[in-house]
Design a protein around this motif. Structure first.
Motif, PDB file in Angstrom:
ATOM      1  N   GLY A 138       0.409  -0.924  -0.096  1.00  0.00           N
ATOM      2  CA  GLY A 138      -0.094   0.191   0.085  1.00  0.00           C
ATOM      3  C   GLY A 138       0.959   1.298   0.334  1.00  0.00           C
ATOM      4  O   GLY A 138       2.055   1.194  -0.783  1.00  0.00           O
ATOM      5  N   THR A 201      -2.707  -8.608   1.587  1.00  0.00           N
ATOM      6  CA  THR A 201      -3.175  -6.949   2.519  1.00  0.00           C
ATOM      7  C   THR A 201      -2.690  -6.203   1.259  1.00  0.00           C
ATOM      8  O   THR A 201      -2.047  -5.681   1.195  1.00  0.00           O
ATOM      9  N   SER A 203      -3.754  -1.938   0.188  1.00  0.00           N
ATOM     10  CA  SER A 203      -5.245  -0.516   0.491  1.00  0.00           C
ATOM     11  C   SER A 203      -4.467   0.623  -0.125  1.00  0.00           C
ATOM     12  O   SER A 203      -3.066   0.573  -1.077  1.00  0.00           O
ATOM     13  N   ASP A 205      -5.708   3.035  -0.365  1.00  0.00           N
ATOM     14  CA  ASP A 205      -5.499   4.544   0.841  1.00  0.00           C
ATOM     15  C   ASP A 205      -4.914   5.204   1.042  1.00  0.00           C
ATOM     16  O   ASP A 205      -3.494   4.637   0.186  1.00  0.00           O
TER      17      ASP A 205
END
Length: 230
Positions: A138, A201, A203, A205
């Protein structure tokens, strides 16, 4: 006349600072060459220095700045002279261990394995791709910044191994085979890991922070890596 004198001092200070940065990059380059000679097999795809020990190299930059501006650090110099019997041996030992830790902090990714060299395992510990328990990727967000940490908008890609070891593929990338684009290599590796069913995982963001600091060609490649899920 006063202006010219002030300007001269400013330029002298700036030249020393530029010299310090230059010396540091030369040191960093020579260290990288040594690591390549010691640790890289012919079939490597990517190699990297792992966080947080990778940040220790910046201590050497502080040393260079200290040497160039040592007249500004008279308190430290006087302390060292008064206690030279123990200070210099201790300083030499600490910096030997520091250099050792930085040198033996290399992870190498090949077609089918990961070799992690570390302070306690300088010869390297070898893992197969099946030893990867999960992936975490991420963009770092806004936070209180401390020296030697990460900045908001930095891309990260972590491999968490079954024994708890974390390999940071992008944090301090040393290089790729044939100087290929590191984003493409990470994308290919990510494709292999995901196709193996390794948990991921991911993301998006804080992606806007990255877009504001990186060319769209590279931000698109990073986005493709983050959004690649099985």
């Amino acid at each position: 006349m006063k202006f010219i004198k002030t300007l001269g001092k400013g330029l002298f200070f700036l030249s020393k600072f530029v010299l310090a940065i230059t010396f540091f990059f030369v040191f960093f380059y020579l260290l990288s060459l040594l690591q390549e000679k010691l640790f890289l097999p012919k079939d490597y795809r990517l190699w990297t220095s792992n966080y947080p020990l990778s940040r220790l190299i910046f201590i050497f930059e502080l040393y260079i700045i200290f040497l160039l501006f040592k007249s500004k650090f008279k308190i430290i110099l006087n302390f060292a002279k008064r206690n030279k019997k123990w200070f210099y041996p201790a300083f030499a030992l600490v910096n030997f261990l520091l250099l050792y830790a930085v040198l033996f902090n290399v992870s190498v990714i090949t077609e089918n394995r990961i070799t992690n060299h570390s302070f306690l395992a300088p010869q390297g510990k070898t893992y197969s791709y099946s030893d990867i328990s999960s992936i975490d990727t991420g963009i770092y967000g806004k936070k209180l910044y401390f020296p030697f940490t990460h900045s908001a908008g930095d891309f990260y890609y972590k491999l968490i191994l079954k024994d708890g070891t974390t390999i940071y593929l992008f944090d301090s990338t040393g290089g790729t085979q044939d100087n290929r684009d590191v984003y493409e290599v990470i994308g290919e590796l990510d494709g292999s890991f995901v196709s193996m069913g390794i948990g991921k995982t991911a993301s998006l963001d804080n992606f806007e922070l990255l877009e504001g600091s990186l060319d769209i060609e590279y931000s698109n490649k990073i986005k493709k890596v983050i959004t690649n899920t099985k």
